[in-house]
Design a protein around this motif. Sequence first.
Motif, PDB file in Angstrom:
ATOM      1  N   LEU A   4      23.681 -65.685 -41.770  1.00 39.87           N
ATOM      2  CA  LEU A   4      22.997 -66.751 -41.367  1.00 39.87           C
ATOM      3  C   LEU A   4      23.877 -67.949 -40.939  1.00 39.87           C
ATOM      4  O   LEU A   4      23.573 -68.531 -39.755  1.00 39.87           O
ATOM      5  N   ILE A   5      25.094 -68.093 -41.477  1.00 45.78           N
ATOM      6  CA  ILE A   5      26.062 -69.176 -40.953  1.00 45.78           C
ATOM      7  C   ILE A   5      26.578 -68.776 -39.392  1.00 45.78           C
ATOM      8  O   ILE A   5      26.287 -69.699 -38.779  1.00 45.78           O
ATOM      9  N   PRO A   6      27.176 -67.582 -39.008  1.00 45.43           N
ATOM     10  CA  PRO A   6      27.430 -67.178 -37.734  1.00 45.43           C
ATOM     11  C   PRO A   6      26.053 -67.501 -36.739  1.00 45.43           C
ATOM     12  O   PRO A   6      26.460 -67.887 -35.561  1.00 45.43           O
ATOM     13  N   ALA A   7      25.092 -67.048 -37.277  1.00 46.09           N
ATOM     14  CA  ALA A   7      23.910 -67.042 -36.487  1.00 46.09           C
ATOM     15  C   ALA A   7      23.503 -68.373 -35.770  1.00 46.09           C
ATOM     16  O   ALA A   7      23.147 -68.982 -34.671  1.00 46.09           O
ATOM     17  N   CYS A   8      23.625 -69.258 -37.086  1.00 43.69           N
ATOM     18  CA  CYS A   8      23.317 -70.768 -36.728  1.00 43.69           C
ATOM     19  C   CYS A   8      24.536 -71.321 -35.613  1.00 43.69           C
ATOM     20  O   CYS A   8      24.077 -72.072 -35.061  1.00 43.69           O
TER      21      CYS A   8
ATOM     22  N   ALA B  95      27.624 -64.310 -32.410  1.00 42.92           N
ATOM     23  CA  ALA B  95      26.409 -63.341 -32.384  1.00 42.92           C
ATOM     24  C   ALA B  95      26.916 -62.146 -32.672  1.00 42.92           C
ATOM     25  O   ALA B  95      25.888 -61.449 -33.799  1.00 42.92           O
ATOM     26  N   ASP B  96      27.837 -61.479 -32.307  1.00 40.30           N
ATOM     27  CA  ASP B  96      28.277 -60.019 -32.810  1.00 40.30           C
ATOM     28  C   ASP B  96      28.689 -60.125 -34.442  1.00 40.30           C
ATOM     29  O   ASP B  96      28.421 -59.325 -34.896  1.00 40.30           O
ATOM     30  N   MET B  97      29.297 -61.384 -34.768  1.00 41.80           N
ATOM     31  CA  MET B  97      29.512 -61.304 -36.323  1.00 41.80           C
ATOM     32  C   MET B  97      28.425 -61.226 -36.698  1.00 41.80           C
ATOM     33  O   MET B  97      28.338 -60.538 -37.912  1.00 41.80           O
ATOM     34  N   THR B  98      27.289 -61.656 -36.404  1.00 45.47           N
ATOM     35  CA  THR B  98      26.070 -61.522 -36.919  1.00 45.47           C
ATOM     36  C   THR B  98      25.427 -60.250 -36.974  1.00 45.47           C
ATOM     37  O   THR B  98      25.158 -59.479 -38.162  1.00 45.47           O
ATOM     38  N   TYR B  99      25.067 -59.791 -35.919  1.00 44.03           N
ATOM     39  CA  TYR B  99      24.294 -58.481 -35.982  1.00 44.03           C
ATOM     40  C   TYR B  99      25.169 -57.338 -35.975  1.00 44.03           C
ATOM     41  O   TYR B  99      24.927 -56.123 -36.489  1.00 44.03           O
ATOM     42  N   GLU B 100      26.625 -57.280 -35.527  1.00 38.84           N
ATOM     43  CA  GLU B 100      27.417 -56.049 -35.919  1.00 38.84           C
ATOM     44  C   GLU B 100      27.767 -56.005 -37.354  1.00 38.84           C
ATOM     45  O   GLU B 100      28.157 -55.090 -37.933  1.00 38.84           O
ATOM     46  N   GLY B 101      28.030 -57.244 -37.958  1.00 39.01           N
ATOM     47  CA  GLY B 101      28.264 -57.180 -39.288  1.00 39.01           C
ATOM     48  C   GLY B 101      27.123 -56.609 -40.209  1.00 39.01           C
ATOM     49  O   GLY B 101      27.485 -55.792 -41.121  1.00 39.01           O
ATOM     50  N   ALA B 102      25.823 -56.927 -39.363  1.00 45.14           N
ATOM     51  CA  ALA B 102      24.571 -56.243 -40.342  1.00 45.14           C
ATOM     52  C   ALA B 102      24.651 -54.705 -39.909  1.00 45.14           C
ATOM     53  O   ALA B 102      24.156 -53.801 -40.917  1.00 45.14           O
ATOM     54  N   ARG B 103      24.865 -54.322 -38.735  1.00 41.93           N
ATOM     55  CA  ARG B 103      24.534 -52.812 -38.364  1.00 41.93           C
ATOM     56  C   ARG B 103      25.822 -51.963 -39.021  1.00 41.93           C
ATOM     57  O   ARG B 103      25.490 -50.712 -39.259  1.00 41.93           O
ATOM     58  N   ALA B 104      26.712 -52.626 -39.966  1.00 41.80           N
ATOM     59  CA  ALA B 104      27.711 -51.862 -40.303  1.00 41.80           C
ATOM     60  C   ALA B 104      26.845 -51.385 -41.874  1.00 41.80           C
ATOM     61  O   ALA B 104      27.263 -50.509 -42.555  1.00 41.80           O
ATOM     62  N   ILE B 105      26.015 -52.114 -42.213  1.00 40.29           N
ATOM     63  CA  ILE B 105      25.214 -51.722 -43.597  1.00 40.29           C
ATOM     64  C   ILE B 105      24.083 -51.390 -43.523  1.00 40.29           C
ATOM     65  O   ILE B 105      23.162 -51.147 -44.600  1.00 40.29           O
TER      66      ILE B 105
ATOM     67  N   TYR C 164      18.065 -64.624 -28.131  1.00 38.36           N
ATOM     68  CA  TYR C 164      19.052 -64.852 -29.249  1.00 38.36           C
ATOM     69  C   TYR C 164      18.374 -65.321 -30.569  1.00 38.36           C
ATOM     70  O   TYR C 164      18.715 -64.974 -31.618  1.00 38.36           O
ATOM     71  N   THR C 165      17.179 -66.037 -30.335  1.00 36.04           N
ATOM     72  CA  THR C 165      16.420 -66.511 -31.704  1.00 36.04           C
ATOM     73  C   THR C 165      15.980 -65.167 -32.409  1.00 36.04           C
ATOM     74  O   THR C 165      16.243 -65.147 -33.652  1.00 36.04           O
ATOM     75  N   VAL C 166      15.379 -64.189 -31.742  1.00 35.23           N
ATOM     76  CA  VAL C 166      15.010 -63.229 -32.222  1.00 35.23           C
ATOM     77  C   VAL C 166      15.919 -62.308 -32.823  1.00 35.23           C
ATOM     78  O   VAL C 166      16.208 -61.400 -33.863  1.00 35.23           O
ATOM     79  N   ASN C 167      16.944 -62.165 -31.913  1.00 34.18           N
ATOM     80  CA  ASN C 167      18.162 -61.242 -32.233  1.00 34.18           C
ATOM     81  C   ASN C 167      18.594 -61.530 -33.395  1.00 34.18           C
ATOM     82  O   ASN C 167      19.258 -60.709 -34.340  1.00 34.18           O
ATOM     83  N   LEU C 168      19.086 -63.050 -33.612  1.00 37.91           N
ATOM     84  CA  LEU C 168      20.161 -63.559 -34.581  1.00 37.91           C
ATOM     85  C   LEU C 168      19.293 -63.686 -36.056  1.00 37.91           C
ATOM     86  O   LEU C 168      19.889 -63.076 -37.054  1.00 37.91           O
ATOM     87  N   PHE C 169      18.147 -64.122 -35.697  1.00 38.46           N
ATOM     88  CA  PHE C 169      17.449 -64.823 -37.047  1.00 38.46           C
ATOM     89  C   PHE C 169      16.741 -63.634 -37.806  1.00 38.46           C
ATOM     90  O   PHE C 169      16.577 -63.424 -39.167  1.00 38.46           O
ATOM     91  N   SER C 170      16.674 -62.259 -37.248  1.00 43.15           N
ATOM     92  CA  SER C 170      16.060 -60.943 -37.660  1.00 43.15           C
ATOM     93  C   SER C 170      17.118 -60.561 -38.597  1.00 43.15           C
ATOM     94  O   SER C 170      16.645 -60.070 -39.918  1.00 43.15           O
ATOM     95  N   VAL C 171      18.407 -61.110 -38.667  1.00 46.45           N
ATOM     96  CA  VAL C 171      19.410 -60.352 -39.485  1.00 46.45           C
ATOM     97  C   VAL C 171      19.360 -60.892 -40.920  1.00 46.45           C
ATOM     98  O   VAL C 171      19.244 -60.354 -41.748  1.00 46.45           O
ATOM     99  N   PRO C 172      19.503 -62.337 -41.106  1.00 48.11           N
ATOM    100  CA  PRO C 172      19.337 -62.929 -42.143  1.00 48.11           C
ATOM    101  C   PRO C 172      18.060 -62.690 -43.141  1.00 48.11           C
ATOM    102  O   PRO C 172      18.027 -62.609 -44.231  1.00 48.11           O
ATOM    103  N   LEU C 173      16.847 -62.427 -42.413  1.00 40.86           N
ATOM    104  CA  LEU C 173      15.579 -62.203 -42.780  1.00 40.86           C
ATOM    105  C   LEU C 173      15.592 -60.871 -43.715  1.00 40.86           C
ATOM    106  O   LEU C 173      14.793 -60.628 -44.392  1.00 40.86           O
TER     107      LEU C 173
END
Length: 398
Positions: A179-183, A28-38, A89-98
Amino acid sequence: MTKPISLALAHRRAVAFIVLIGSVSLFADMTYEGARAITGPFLGSLGASALVVGFVAGFGELAGYVLRIVSGRLADRTGRYWGGVFLGYTVNLFSVPLLALAPGVTTAAALMIAERTGRAIRSPLRDAMLSHAASRTGQGWGFGLHEALDQTGATIGPLLVAFILWRHDGYRTGFTLLLIPACVAMALVLAAARAYPRPRDLAPLSRPVLETGFPWSFWLYCLAGGLVGAGYADFALVAYHFGEARIIAPAWIPVFYAIAMLSAGAAALGLGRLFDRFGIVVVLGASLAAALATPLVFLGGSGAALAGVVLWGIGMGAQDSVLKAALGSFVAPERRATGYGTYDMLRGVAWFLGSLLLGFLYDRSIVAVVAASLALQILAAPVLLLVMRRHAAAPVGD
């Protein structure tokens, strides 16, 4: 012979649960912390102003903390954790790849706020479940192990995104790849819910609790956590200073953030062990040491900035491990999710107000930023000492 075997089995199940939930947090952190960096530069590429970027980040964090008390109370009232965890987790994670499909600032901002909202729904529920399992292993060790796994993902995510940008593939490619680490994280959530349908059963049996409120020690502890949060400079401001003062090259800022996350994970394991042995005094020591990060990152050169980032990460590791581990001793199991939600809400509001103060002071005097940050964090020390004195010998809890 039967009883020791039974206790050993209960301990192994608790450890397995902590590792499983920690693995969820890793991906999960791979997903949203990766996104927060950019996300900040991405909003800028869509035409957002600095004010809009600041508002989206600040409002998302504020909403993400305030809503935690609602989800925590609902979980304690219904006794159902996994539904809220799955939704969050559904809302938290899949908001990122969207975000890769966002056509403009408004959509992107809504998705960023949704990501924080999803985190708010599931965080106090997850922490409550962890506290039940950690009552078998030691609260400090349990939360420390989880935080170490969590920060491993928070280290890998930004580095992965930095590599994508280094290849000149663009922000949208980065969001898509996350999307991969989110899944993977969602698959692990489903596996955990199937294997441990009643996480409360991981904790030893406790006596019924008749009182309905929280003890004074809990509220004092919230005050201490709020003071630490208010004085803690958000990494967004730290990164902004690095860029404005040209202390490090922009391409290295995500790497410094990854270093902070790595130090947070390493510190969480060590501090967790120390907490189980020495108690709340470890929280006090870690908080005072982490306060030194502020003068290093804002007043020093590149070497001091690196040292400050490491201390900043240690402070974050302490806040997400031993500070939460100690909280469980003030709150009965039946109200654990409410307790974590309340603490997170109060600390989040204090963090938001403190961030506004430090941001306001930055435009006027960097020395004032350092002074205010140190003052707020040092003020937490006497409050923690008072908590240690008032805390009963037989605390409420497991």
